[in-house]
Design a protein around this motif. Sequence first.
Motif, PDB file in Angstrom:
ATOM      1  N   LYS A 206     -24.653  23.604  34.724  1.00 52.77           N
ATOM      2  CA  LYS A 206     -26.075  23.926  34.628  1.00 52.77           C
ATOM      3  C   LYS A 206     -26.589  24.560  35.922  1.00 52.77           C
ATOM      4  O   LYS A 206     -26.095  24.262  37.013  1.00 52.77           O
ATOM      5  CB  LYS A 206     -26.879  22.664  34.313  1.00 52.77           C
ATOM      6  N   VAL A 207     -27.594  25.417  35.776  1.00 57.72           N
ATOM      7  CA  VAL A 207     -28.264  26.035  36.922  1.00 57.72           C
ATOM      8  C   VAL A 207     -29.710  25.556  36.900  1.00 57.72           C
ATOM      9  O   VAL A 207     -30.502  25.966  36.050  1.00 57.72           O
ATOM     10  CB  VAL A 207     -28.197  27.572  36.868  1.00 57.72           C
ATOM     11  N   TRP A 208     -30.039  24.643  37.810  1.00 52.29           N
ATOM     12  CA  TRP A 208     -31.387  24.069  37.895  1.00 52.29           C
ATOM     13  C   TRP A 208     -32.260  24.807  38.898  1.00 52.29           C
ATOM     14  O   TRP A 208     -33.480  24.794  38.776  1.00 52.29           O
ATOM     15  CB  TRP A 208     -31.297  22.601  38.305  1.00 52.29           C
ATOM     16  N   ALA A 209     -31.667  25.411  39.891  1.00 54.39           N
ATOM     17  CA  ALA A 209     -32.425  25.994  40.999  1.00 54.39           C
ATOM     18  C   ALA A 209     -32.846  27.422  40.706  1.00 54.39           C
ATOM     19  O   ALA A 209     -32.307  28.094  39.817  1.00 54.39           O
ATOM     20  CB  ALA A 209     -31.594  25.953  42.278  1.00 54.39           C
ATOM     21  N   GLY A 210     -33.822  27.891  41.476  1.00 53.22           N
ATOM     22  CA  GLY A 210     -34.218  29.285  41.406  1.00 53.22           C
ATOM     23  C   GLY A 210     -33.153  30.184  42.019  1.00 53.22           C
ATOM     24  O   GLY A 210     -32.307  29.745  42.794  1.00 53.22           O
ATOM     25  N   ILE A 211     -33.191  31.447  41.655  1.00 50.00           N
ATOM     26  CA  ILE A 211     -32.227  32.431  42.156  1.00 50.00           C
ATOM     27  C   ILE A 211     -32.825  33.119  43.384  1.00 50.00           C
ATOM     28  O   ILE A 211     -34.018  33.439  43.406  1.00 50.00           O
ATOM     29  CB  ILE A 211     -31.903  33.481  41.074  1.00 50.00           C
TER      30      ILE A 211
END
Length: 277
Positions: A206-211
């Motif tokens: 999963k990608v929870w953080a902002g880019i």
Amino acid sequence: KSRLIELGADAAVFHLPLVLVIGTAAEPSRLAFLVEVVCRRTAVGWRIAALLTTTACTPTIHGWGGASVTGSTVYTVGANQKVLALNPTARQRGDAFPGEGEWQYPTEADRKVGTSFTAPVAVNGTVYASIYQLGGNTGSPGAVVALDQGNGAQKWRFDLPSTAAHLIGPPVVVGNAVYIGAADYYVYSLNANTGATNWQFRTGNKVWAGITVDDSGTAYIASLDHKLYAVDTANGTEKWRFETGGAIATAPPTCSGPRPRSVSRKKYAVNATPVLP
């Protein structure tokens, strides 16, 4: 429901919803809690690395996205699961909503856009909102909605392709692209004007953080798979990756900003230019 989410061989998250009942039997009050316990394996066994909690006044948590300010307008996603544009002067006077320059999306009283865990962002006349679960309905995917900054009318909506694709992190707008990471392991680059997909990049979790996007055209992606990725913003191809030894749930680094912290409890300063063999 309680569930254990594995983040690899050495890290996991225990998801534990709780309800505290207080008061009398005749008039009970229920306070809902959501507890996220981040655990990591050490040389001496499993240990708690982080404990995240939130509460709500009902059994359903409607998000904690906060607010953003652009010009003289405040943007947020309220507990009513609507995107709101608020005029601070009108709110201070106690005017009826909507006052001058204010709106809500959706406008219908019986419709909801869904929960959100990050504040909307307003860029070049458009408000972009990251929605955890569209309509607040169980089984619905996450979505990005783009709204007219002046009146809240929908310009476009991008629905994630899977019901498991919920959104935690914020939409990041750079140039003519919107970048968003999702729980389906993918990062999406969208056309900021139309919502069309430019490209998508798959991580290992999963990608929870902002880019984070730098001036050289590189997008930095922090994933729960323990890795930091550098991706070409033009076409979504991978430039390099770096193993941190723990899940990364905060924003990737910038040249002048803080370094990301992973569950491995280490901070890294990484050379943005890959070393070719």
